[in-house]
Write a protein that holds these residues in place. Structure first.
Motif, short mmCIF file in Angstrom:
data_model
loop_
_atom_site.label_atom_id
_atom_site.label_comp_id
_atom_site.label_asym_id
_atom_site.label_seq_id
_atom_site.Cartn_x
_atom_site.Cartn_y
_atom_site.Cartn_z
N ASP A 1 0.87 -1.18 0.00
CA ASP A 1 0.00 0.00 0.00
C ASP A 1 0.90 1.23 0.00
OD1 ASP A 1 -1.79 2.04 0.43
OD2 ASP A 1 -2.86 1.04 2.06
N TYR A 2 0.81 2.03 -1.08
CA TYR A 2 1.67 3.21 -1.21
C TYR A 2 0.95 4.50 -0.84
CZ TYR A 2 4.57 -0.07 -3.81
OH TYR A 2 5.32 -1.16 -4.17
N SER A 3 -0.14 4.41 -0.13
CA SER A 3 -0.84 5.61 0.31
C SER A 3 -0.30 6.04 1.67
CB SER A 3 -2.35 5.37 0.40
OG SER A 3 -2.63 4.38 1.39
N SER B 1 3.76 -4.74 -9.62
CA SER B 1 2.99 -3.78 -8.83
C SER B 1 1.74 -3.40 -9.61
CB SER B 1 3.81 -2.53 -8.51
OG SER B 1 4.20 -1.86 -9.71
N THR B 2 0.76 -2.84 -8.93
CA THR B 2 -0.50 -2.46 -9.55
C THR B 2 -0.72 -0.96 -9.45
OG1 THR B 2 -1.70 -2.88 -7.48
CG2 THR B 2 -1.55 -4.69 -9.06
N SER C 1 -1.78 2.60 -8.49
CA SER C 1 -2.12 3.20 -7.21
C SER C 1 -1.79 4.68 -7.29
CB SER C 1 -1.35 2.53 -6.07
OG SER C 1 -1.52 3.21 -4.85
N TYR C 2 -2.80 5.51 -7.24
CA TYR C 2 -2.56 6.96 -7.33
C TYR C 2 -2.33 7.53 -5.94
CZ TYR C 2 -2.95 11.83 -8.63
OH TYR C 2 -2.66 13.15 -8.82
N ASN D 1 1.97 5.25 -7.65
CA ASN D 1 2.21 4.34 -8.78
C ASN D 1 1.18 4.67 -9.86
OD1 ASN D 1 3.47 2.34 -10.24
ND2 ASN D 1 2.29 0.68 -9.32
N SER D 2 1.28 5.87 -10.38
CA SER D 2 0.25 6.42 -11.26
C SER D 2 0.50 6.12 -12.74
CB SER D 2 0.14 7.94 -11.07
OG SER D 2 1.38 8.56 -11.36
N THR E 1 -4.06 -2.55 -14.67
CA THR E 1 -2.68 -3.03 -14.66
C THR E 1 -2.53 -4.31 -15.48
OG1 THR E 1 -2.39 -2.13 -12.43
CG2 THR E 1 -0.75 -3.70 -13.21
#
Length: 745
Positions: A275-277, A331-332, A334-335, A338-339, A351
């Protein structure tokens, strides 16, 4: 877990108390600052004493390396603790954002580069097996002696030499674990080195090392993600292996041939996506990882010939071939972190299942060096000269086999000369020039379609769009330039000197990264509903339109080093400039080149408090500015992924008790940073942090047993280097305990 920690602390205390009651023995000095007469081969491509080198040179001996191995097998962690100017280790398989003086560090093994300059993917230091290393030499500042890549400095890991006599075997075994959950994190390591030298002149060294890692935790007991820096890999759930095999033969006292083979293997199998948030990177336990493993399969072969009775002086010829394969994380989308992902053409699941890449690189070459006496010019003068030829091929593909950047091939040819003159018995002057040419062949390719997003006032907070496939046309391109260096050392006393120097480095920035990003901007955007909206005339980009400029870096340095009686110290100041500096913006996924200016100071000192105790410190300050809008003015601070912690230091104490019982205590600390990195006022705060490490070792049954505790107080701190990669907080490792035993048979 508390019981285990208390037991470990009690063991340390009991051993110290028992040792303290016995008579003291002299303290070992191998880990202290190196004397001026220490010989280095890295700084001049020929044997020179440090007193003749007008640059900062750090030499780490085998005893200091072994002490670091007891705490961690990581080469980047060792450099971070022992070498001023190097970043805090990011504690993963990747070297992302690990810089030296704010620039790239060229990594050599026995003088042969392991980098992949056509696509710089920052996974080199993690490959080094310190069990196979006898000595580390680091030369600060830009240099062209070994070719492209040394814009910040050069580090050379010199592998072990054979011990005279019959075969000798050294075994080192260790168990490491996080105190938050020993059972889930227990990680074993085993290394064996066998060496010997026959009377006939034949010698051999073999080192084999295997280790694994399981779960990792921060100081709060939270499990750390497997890919906190997005696509770089992590420090958990992996197995790795290293093999060094070296055979040598001395024809006589002057002539030698040597062949060596290195194999570096790494395989990480993440269990969850990341989770990159905000507020920090963490595992997503509800989303299993579905990609292939993160992989490293690198082989390096060297053949070396040395002739000290060569007609023109001393001759060294090295041939090498590197076969490199590196696979990165899946990776998928994720804004905002990972936009951009490769597109599946399904807006509900954008993705691509092939959104994972593998780098393939083959690099081989020959380096020839001659060290010629020039006594006819001046008594004691020497000219070091030679040439290099390197051929390399590099490509990077999706798991489907489709190229993600244009396949590249490059031939590098260079010649150099370096003259050293001892003007007086105190003053030595050195200067030289290298001319280097890159002949780059860029193939045509089609950049795959991507799904991307930018900030917008929508319920999701972003607007998605498609970047359709773009054809990139290649061609043949040549880059060349001369680089120069000049400097002098002046001996103040028999044990102290001052030095000053100017040196240049020449490099072609990450060509693969530029072509991978061809057409990845809103200028080529199409609505998700019509993903192929571009007219034919706009579906092609020429490499010539997007090609980077070759980079020349200028390094200016002045310093003093030496010691007297119980103390030794070094102090250096440096300035590094370039008109073609390279900066990566993780938010927009763009690379740019612009004017930049980096400066700083470095210091080391150690003092013998007594025959038993020695105390020391390592300190660094570095900072830099760049021209963010390319108007010629240095208007902003360099991004955090170049300099995350302007101030960093280590304080250490070594104490030697009776019968070889040794205690080492280290305190590591670094500043935070909250600098404006562009004209919009963007800031990404880096928090300061500090940790303490303790190492205790004692002779046991003819070997050495040891226990090491890193992050003794289980501090909850962010890792500044890992955080700087994506400007997303990433936490550092919590407390780890290592129990090990080392013995030579």
């Amino acid at each position: 877990m508390r019981t285990i920690l208390i037991s470990t602390t009690a063991l340390i205390a009991a051993t110290v108390q028992a040792a303290a009651q016995a008579p003291a023995a002299p303290a070992a000095q191998d880990g202290a600052a190196i004397a001026l007469d220490t010989i280095t081969v890295t700084a001049a491509r020929a044997e020179r004493s440090i007193s003749e080198i007008p640059q900062t040179v750090q030499v780490v001996g085998q005893t200091a390396i072994e002490e670091q191995l007891k705490q961690s097998p990581s080469a980047s962690a060792a450099l971070s603790r022992l070498v001023p100017g190097f970043s805090v280790s990011n504690q993963t398989v990747s070297g992302a954002s690990e810089t030296y003086r704010g620039r790239d560090l060229l990594v050599l093994v026995d003088g042969v580069p392991l980098n992949t300059p056509l696509r710089d993917v920052s996974r080199i230091l993690s490959l080094i097996d310190l069990n196979a290393v006898e000595r580390i030499e680091l030369v600060a500042g830009a240099s062209s002696l070994y070719g492209a890549g040394a814009t910040g400095g050069t580090v050379n890991f010199i592998t072990k030499r054979a011990e005279p006599g019959p075969p000798r075997a050294t075994v080192n075994t260790a168990l490491r674990a996080f105190t938050h959950d020993v059972g889930a994190s227990l990680a074993p390591e085993l290394s064996t080195t066998i060496s010997g030298r026959e009377p006939s002149g034949f010698d051999y060294v073999f080192t084999g090392t295997g280790r694994m890692s399981r779960r990792t935790y921060d100081g709060a007991g939270r499990e750390l993600p497997s890919d906190a820096m997005l696509g770089q890999g992590g420090g958990d759930r992996f197995g790795s292996g290293n093999i060094l095999a070296k055979l040598g033969y001395d024809f006589d006292a002057a002539k030698r041939v040597e062949m060596s083979f290195n194999w570096f293997s790494f395989d990480q199998t993440p269990r969850y996506l990341t989770d990159y948030s905000l507020p920090f990177a963490r595992p997503i336990y509800s989303q299993p990882y579905t990609g292939l493993s993160v992989l490293e399969d690198t082989k390096s072969l060297q053949l070396r010939y040395l002739d000290r009775d060569f007609a023109l002086g001393s001759l060294s010829v090295v041939g090498f071939y590197n076969d490199i394969e590196k696979r990165f994380n899946f990776s998928t989308f994720s804004y905002p972190y990972n936009s951009q992902v490769y597109y599946s053409f399904n807006p509900n699941d954008p993705t691509s299942r092939n959104n994972q890449t593998t780098l393939f690189s083959n690099r081989g070459g020959v380096n020839a060096t001659v060290d010629t006496p020039f006594d006819w010019l001046w008594p004691g003068a020497r000219l070091t000269w030679g040439s290099d030829v390197i051929v390399e091929k590099t490509r990077q593909t999706l798991t489907s086999g489709q190229d993600v950047f244009t396949p590249l091939q490059q031939v590098t040819a260079a010649g150099f000369g370096q003259l050293q003159v001892p003007v007086t018995d105190r003053l030595t002057v050195r200067g030289g020039m290298r001319y280097e040419a890159f002949f780059l062949d860029v193939q045509d390719f089609t950049r795959p379609a991507a799904y991307a997003a930018v900030a917008a006032r929508t319920p999701l907070g972003y607007q998605a769009f498609v970047l359709p496939a773009i054809a990139v046309t290649g061609g043949r391109f040549d880059y060349s330039a001369p680089t120069f260096n000049v400097g002098a050392t002046y001996r103040l006393t028999d044990s102290a000197e001052v030095y000053a120097g100017f040196s240049q480095g020449f490099a072609l920035p990450d060509v693969g990264a530029y072509t991978r990003r061809a057409g990845l901007s809103t200028a080529y955007a199409c609505p998700v509903a019509t993903p192929n909206c571009l007219p034919a005339a706009r579906r092609t980009v020429s490499f010539q339109q997007i090609a980077p400029e070759a980079q020349i870096v200028n390094n200016y340095e002045v310093g003093i080093r030496g010691g007297e009686g119980p103390w030794r110290a070094t102090l250096a100041g440096f300035i590094s400039t370039s008109n073609e500096g390279v900066t990566f913006d993780p938010l927009t996924n763009t690379i740019s080149q612009q004017k930049e200016f980096i400066y700083g100071t470095e210091a080391t000192a150690d003092y013998a408090l007594s025959e038993q105790a020695r105390i020391g410190l390592i300190g660094t300050y570095r900072e830099g500015r760049y021209d963010s809008n390319k108007d010629g003015r240095l208007d902003s601070w360099l991004p955090n992924n170049r300099i995350a912690t302007p101030y960093r230091g280590t304080v250490w104490l070594d104490y030697l008790f009776d019968a070889g019982v040794k205690l080492r205590v280290e305190g590591e600390g670094y500043s935070g940073r909250d600098a404006r990195i562009d004209l919009t006022g963007a800031r990404y705060r880096i928090k300061p942090g500090a940790t303490m490490n303790v190492l205790l070792s004692a002779p046991v049954d003819g070997g050495e047993a040891y226990v090491a505790v890193n992050n003794l107080f289980d501090a909850i701190i962010q890792n500044p280097t890992a955080t700087s990669v994506r400007n997303l907080p990433v936490y550092s490792w919590g407390r780890t305990v290592t129990l090990g035993y080392r013995k030579t048979f």
